[in-house]
Design a protein around this motif. Structure first.
Motif, PDB file in Angstrom:
ATOM      1  N   ASN A   1       0.818  -1.222   0.000  1.00  0.00           N
ATOM      2  CA  ASN A   1       0.000   0.000   0.000  1.00  0.00           C
ATOM      3  C   ASN A   1       0.849   1.270   0.000  1.00  0.00           C
ATOM      4  O   ASN A   1       0.446   2.306   0.529  1.00  0.00           O
ATOM      5  CB  ASN A   1      -0.963   0.009   1.196  1.00  0.00           C
ATOM      6  CG  ASN A   1      -2.175   0.901   0.945  1.00  0.00           C
ATOM      7  OD1 ASN A   1      -2.638   1.024  -0.188  1.00  0.00           O
ATOM      8  ND2 ASN A   1      -2.675   1.531   1.991  1.00  0.00           N
ATOM      9  N   ARG A   2       2.022   1.181  -0.620  1.00  0.00           N
ATOM     10  CA  ARG A   2       2.892   2.350  -0.759  1.00  0.00           C
ATOM     11  C   ARG A   2       2.725   2.945  -2.147  1.00  0.00           C
ATOM     12  O   ARG A   2       2.619   2.214  -3.137  1.00  0.00           O
ATOM     13  CB  ARG A   2       4.362   1.951  -0.539  1.00  0.00           C
ATOM     14  CG  ARG A   2       4.676   1.472   0.862  1.00  0.00           C
ATOM     15  CD  ARG A   2       6.114   1.003   0.965  1.00  0.00           C
ATOM     16  NE  ARG A   2       6.385  -0.091   0.042  1.00  0.00           N
ATOM     17  CZ  ARG A   2       7.519  -0.787   0.017  1.00  0.00           C
ATOM     18  NH1 ARG A   2       8.505  -0.480   0.859  1.00  0.00           N
ATOM     19  NH2 ARG A   2       7.691  -1.768  -0.841  1.00  0.00           N
ATOM     20  N   LYS A   3       2.716   4.285  -2.219  1.00  0.00           N
ATOM     21  CA  LYS A   3       2.591   4.962  -3.502  1.00  0.00           C
ATOM     22  C   LYS A   3       3.937   4.950  -4.232  1.00  0.00           C
ATOM     23  O   LYS A   3       4.962   5.305  -3.652  1.00  0.00           O
ATOM     24  CB  LYS A   3       2.118   6.403  -3.301  1.00  0.00           C
ATOM     25  CG  LYS A   3       0.671   6.516  -2.846  1.00  0.00           C
ATOM     26  CD  LYS A   3       0.251   7.979  -2.752  1.00  0.00           C
ATOM     27  CE  LYS A   3      -1.200   8.098  -2.316  1.00  0.00           C
ATOM     28  NZ  LYS A   3      -1.628   9.521  -2.225  1.00  0.00           N
ATOM     29  N   LEU A   4       3.896   4.554  -5.472  1.00  0.00           N
ATOM     30  CA  LEU A   4       5.085   4.535  -6.308  1.00  0.00           C
ATOM     31  C   LEU A   4       4.855   5.403  -7.535  1.00  0.00           C
ATOM     32  O   LEU A   4       3.802   5.327  -8.170  1.00  0.00           O
ATOM     33  CB  LEU A   4       5.412   3.099  -6.745  1.00  0.00           C
ATOM     34  CG  LEU A   4       5.664   2.069  -5.642  1.00  0.00           C
ATOM     35  CD1 LEU A   4       5.882   0.692  -6.250  1.00  0.00           C
ATOM     36  CD2 LEU A   4       6.867   2.476  -4.797  1.00  0.00           C
ATOM     37  N   HIS A   5       5.831   6.235  -7.855  1.00  0.00           N
ATOM     38  CA  HIS A   5       5.767   7.074  -9.049  1.00  0.00           C
ATOM     39  C   HIS A   5       6.765   6.528 -10.069  1.00  0.00           C
ATOM     40  O   HIS A   5       7.942   6.341  -9.748  1.00  0.00           O
ATOM     41  CB  HIS A   5       6.113   8.528  -8.711  1.00  0.00           C
ATOM     42  CG  HIS A   5       5.227   9.138  -7.678  1.00  0.00           C
ATOM     43  ND1 HIS A   5       3.993   9.668  -7.973  1.00  0.00           N
ATOM     44  CD2 HIS A   5       5.390   9.285  -6.336  1.00  0.00           C
ATOM     45  CE1 HIS A   5       3.434  10.132  -6.871  1.00  0.00           C
ATOM     46  NE2 HIS A   5       4.264   9.914  -5.863  1.00  0.00           N
TER      47      HIS A   5
END
Length: 282
Positions: A186-190
């Protein structure tokens, strides 16, 4: 014949091109950064066929429509790779064949910047071409092999971008859409929106600068477009500054950014001391 060693003075006198990836969400204004560059010395490589945002652009434009056509443009713009065999793409033989088709490459001398918009679309063109190649079909069954197509796609994209990266003396700007994903934790990755994973993973290592154009709140809470230029930034956006001359945040003007990279003062390098490292571990 002596060893062809360049001393520091010779290296400092060389005109070095800046290789840059410009990332940003759709609609944030990546394409309009073209207007911050000198139209007399900039070649706009328009892959999106969507130049409404820069319809007043007074400079020159190329519009590759297929992957083979883009490869021809790439070798024409960057010159041949002397390490390749004559039967390989980007070789001297390929370059000479393209020069016979397009004419004397001296016409390119007036350009110091190639603005390529975008490699997101370029990846789609490349993958469409790859799906029709022999590597994209199973040798046993003759049916389409998606893994083979993606493998060829990664090789083709990296080869093309690396070849343009070797256009010595030229600035090359690769524009790409930035997408946000959530991993299994549930970590945001760009990451760049490019077909397959190989190109997006290797691209930051090919270029000198990775710049993210983002809308961030100012001191009054209003959103302002900003260049994010350093890897260690509070928002976790992709960024990289090999020049050592940029701050974490810079004004969203590509022309001014290039000027600062060339003539600005280098930021002092800070190394973590042993005591600081031990304190972090505690």
């Amino acid at each position: 014949m002596s060893l062809p060693i360049l001393n520091s003075q010779q290296r400092s006198q060389e005109h070095k091109g800046i290789k840059c990836v410009l990332l940003g969400n759709s609609g944030v204004g990546k394409t309009t950064q073209l207007l911050s560059l000198n139209p007399d010395t900039t070649l706009f490589v328009d892959l999106e066929a969507g130049d409404l945002a820069v319809q007043e652009w007074p400079g020159d434009t190329l519009r590759p429509a297929t992957w083979p056509e883009f490869r021809n443009f790439a070798v024409y713009l960057a010159g041949p790779n002397p390490a390749l065999r004559d039967d390989q793409v980007y070789s001297k033989a390929h370059y000479e064949a393209v020069c016979r088709k397009y004419g004397d490459p001296e016409s390119l001398e007036k350009y110091d910047t190639y603005f390529i918009d975008s490699i997101t679309v370029l990846g789609r063109l490349c993958f469409q071409w790859c799906k029709g190649q022999p590597q994209a079909f199973s040798e046993k069954t003759g049916k389409p092999d998606t893994r083979g197509a993606y493998g060829l796609h990664g090789q083709e994209m990296i080869a093309a971008l690396t070849h343009l990266q070797h256009a010595r003396g030229k600035n090359v700007v690769f524009v790409a859409i930035l997408e946000e994903r959530v991993d299994d934790f549930n970590r945001k990755l760009h990451q760049p929106q490019i077909e397959g994973s190989k190109t997006g993973l290797e691209l930051p290592g090919i270029v000198d600068q990775v710049i993210t154009l983002a809308s961030l709140p100012d001191e009054e809470g209003s959103l302002r477009r900003t260049f994010i230029c350093q890897t260690l930034n509070p928002y976790g956006y992709p960024a990289k500054d090999r020049s050592g001359r940029l701050d974490v945040f810079e004004p969203p003007h590509l022309g001014q950014l290039f000027t600062k990279i060339r003539s600005g003062s280098r930021q002092p390098v800070q190394f973590e001391t042993q005591s600081q490292s031990q304190g972090t571990e505690k």
